[in-house]
Design a protein around this motif. Structure first.
Motif, PDB file in Angstrom:
ATOM      1  N   GLU A 152       0.802  -1.223   0.000  1.00  0.00           N
ATOM      2  CA  GLU A 152       0.000   0.000   0.000  1.00  0.00           C
ATOM      3  C   GLU A 152       0.838   1.277   0.000  1.00  0.00           C
ATOM      4  O   GLU A 152       0.329   2.345  -0.374  1.00  0.00           O
ATOM      5  CB  GLU A 152      -0.945   0.003   1.211  1.00  0.00           C
ATOM      6  N   TRP A 261      -5.999  -0.153   1.524  1.00  0.00           N
ATOM      7  CA  TRP A 261      -5.890  -1.583   1.832  1.00  0.00           C
ATOM      8  C   TRP A 261      -5.896  -2.404   0.546  1.00  0.00           C
ATOM      9  O   TRP A 261      -6.703  -2.166  -0.342  1.00  0.00           O
ATOM     10  CB  TRP A 261      -7.054  -2.028   2.711  1.00  0.00           C
ATOM     11  N   ASN A 262      -4.985  -3.378   0.485  1.00  0.00           N
ATOM     12  CA  ASN A 262      -4.974  -4.348  -0.607  1.00  0.00           C
ATOM     13  C   ASN A 262      -5.779  -5.585  -0.219  1.00  0.00           C
ATOM     14  O   ASN A 262      -5.671  -6.071   0.920  1.00  0.00           O
ATOM     15  CB  ASN A 262      -3.542  -4.814  -0.912  1.00  0.00           C
TER      16      ASN A 262
END
Length: 360
Positions: A152, A261-262
Motif C-alpha cells: 500500500e 488496503w490491498n
C-alpha cells in the motif's frame, strides 16, 4: 475490534448501507450479500452496463432500493445520499474497463476522478454516516513490471487512462480524508484495492472470463490479447468480504483504519492468462479452444501482484477460495444459467458456501 477473519452478519443487520455502482458485476453480488444479512440497502448507479447483466439475471431490483443516476451529477447524488442518510457507504461506481479508457479517456477520468470527488463531497455532514469505503483497483500502482507484490505504500501511477484515473481517485480520497474527514468522531474513509475478480454473472466487455464464456457459448475460439500477462486472480466474493470487513473496522474503531488496503489472492494464485484459458477450456469441454489475437492492441501491464499482508495482520482478512476451485465455481454458475436455473438463489447459495467455508 476483535479480528474474526470473516464478515460479521450481525453487524450488518438493519444497517443502512448506500451502495454506488450496484447495477454492475461486483455491485450486484455485494447487494445480494448485504440483503442476505438483513441490511437496508439503497443503490445508485447507471443502468446495467451489459446485456445480459447479473443485476437483472439475479433480480437485484427485487431486493434493493434502486435509483438510476450518474455519480457525475453532484446535485442528484447529494440529494439521494442525504435523503437516505446511511450508516455505511460503499463506493463501487466506476468506468472499469482498461480498453474502454483508451476509447473514451474523458469519460473515464470524469467518472473515476470527479465521480469519486462528488461521492465524498455528498458524504460531508451526514449525521449517521460512520464508514466510507471507496473501491479503486490493483492497477492504481506505478507498474514496474517486477516480480514483487505491491504494498500500500508503493508509488501510485498508471500508464493507461483507467489505471491513471484510479490513482487519481486514490489521491482525491486521501485529500478529502485529510481535509474534511479528519474528525475522529465523524465518518472515516478508506480505499480498497483488489485484484482481477472472476465469478458468475460477469459479462464485462473485454473482460477475460466474459470473453471466454461468450466464445464458449457460441462455439467460437476465445481471441486473447496477452496470454502471458500475469494477474492476481480471485473470486469476486474474496474482495467483497474485504470491503465489508474494512467497513466494519472503520465503523467500530475509526481513524486507525482510514487508509488504503490491498485485497489480493495468494501468491500462488497469480497466474498467466493462458493458465486460466487452458483450465477453462478443460472445464467447459465441448471442443472449446482459444487463439492469439493477431491485431495490435493498446498497452496493458504484463505483471501485477498484490501484497495483502496488512489486511491479514490488522483486519484478519485472508483469501479463502483457491483459484482452481474458483474456476470450477464459475463454470458451474454459467452452466446453471444456461440451464435456466434460479440465479438469485444460486448466488445466495454461493455466498453461503463462501461464508461457511470461512467459518470452518
Amino acid at each position: 475490534m476483535e479480528k474474526t477473519g470473516s464478515v460479521n452478519p450481525s453487524f450488518w443487520h438493519r444497517k443502512k448501507v448506500y451502495l454506488t455502482g450496484h447495477t454492475g458485476f461486483k455491485g450486484s453480488w455485494l447487494s445480494l450479500w448485504l440483503q442476505s444479512m438483513g441490511a437496508e440497502v439503497k443503490g445508485y448507479a447507471l443502468d446495467p452496463p451489459t446485456e445480459p447483466a447479473l443485476f437483472e439475471v439475479a433480480k437485484i431490483a427485487d431486493f434493493v432500493e434502486t435509483e438510476i443516476g450518474d455519480i457525475r451529477d453532484l446535485d442528484k447524488l447529494t440529494q439521494s445520499i442525504q435523503t437516505f442518510n446511511p450508516d455505511v457507504l460503499l463506493h463501487l461506481a466506476a468506468q472499469s474497463v482498461v480498453l474502454k479508457s483508451y476509447v473514451d479517456p474523458i469519460e473515464t477520468y470524469s467518472t473515476n476522478v470527479m465521480g469519486t470527488a462528488n461521492v465524498l463531497q455528498a458524504c460531508r455532514k451526514l449525521p449517521n454516516l460512520k464508514a466510507i469505503v471507496s473501491v479503486t483497483t490493483d492497477k492504481c500502482y506505478e507498474n514496474r513490471e517486477w516480480v514483487w507484490s505491491y504494498r500500500e505504500n508503493e508509488p501510485l501511477g498508471g500508464r493507461d487512462p483507467y489505471s491513471s484515473s484510479k490513482a487519481c481517485a486514490e489521491l482525491v480520497t486521501s485529500s478529502f480524508r485529510d481535509s474534511f474527514f479528519a474528525d475522529p468522531q465523524g465518518p472515516q474513509v478508506a480505499t480498497a484495492r483488489a485484484g482481477n475478480v472472476i465469478g458468475g454473472g460477469d459479462w464485462t466487455e473485454n473482460g477475460l472470463i466474459a470473453d471466454i464464456i461468450r466464445a464458449f457459448g457460441q462455439a467460437k475460439p476465445v481471441i486473447v490479447r496477452n496470454p502471458l500477462a500475469i494477474r492476481p486472480w480471485q473470486h469476486v466474493l474474496e474482495p467483497l468480504s474485504g470491503y465489508l470487513m474494512l467497513a466494519e473496522a472503520l465503523y467500530a474503531d475509526g481513524a486507525q483504519y482510514a487508509q488504503a488496503w490491498n485485497f489480493g489472492p495468494r501468491e500462488e494464485d497469480c497466474k498467466p492468462v493462458n493458465w486460466i484459458l487452458d483450465r477453462m477450456v478443460n472445464l467447459w469441454g465441448d471442443g472449446a479452444y482459444w487463439a492469439l489475437d493477431q491485431d495490435a492492441n493498446p498497452h496493458e501491464a504484463r505483471l501485477l501482484k498484490l501484497d495483502s499482508s496488512k489486511a491479514a495482520t490488522y483486519l484478519g482478512w485472508t483469501p479463502q477460495w483457491r483459484l482452481e476451485p474458483a474456476l470450477h465455481n464459475v463454470v458451474h454458475w454459467y452452466r446453471e444459467w444456461h440451464a435456466g436455473a434460479d440465479m438469485t438463489q444460486h448466488c445466495l447459495n454461493d455466498i453461503a458456501a463462501y461464508t461457511n467455508f470461512k467459518a470452518s
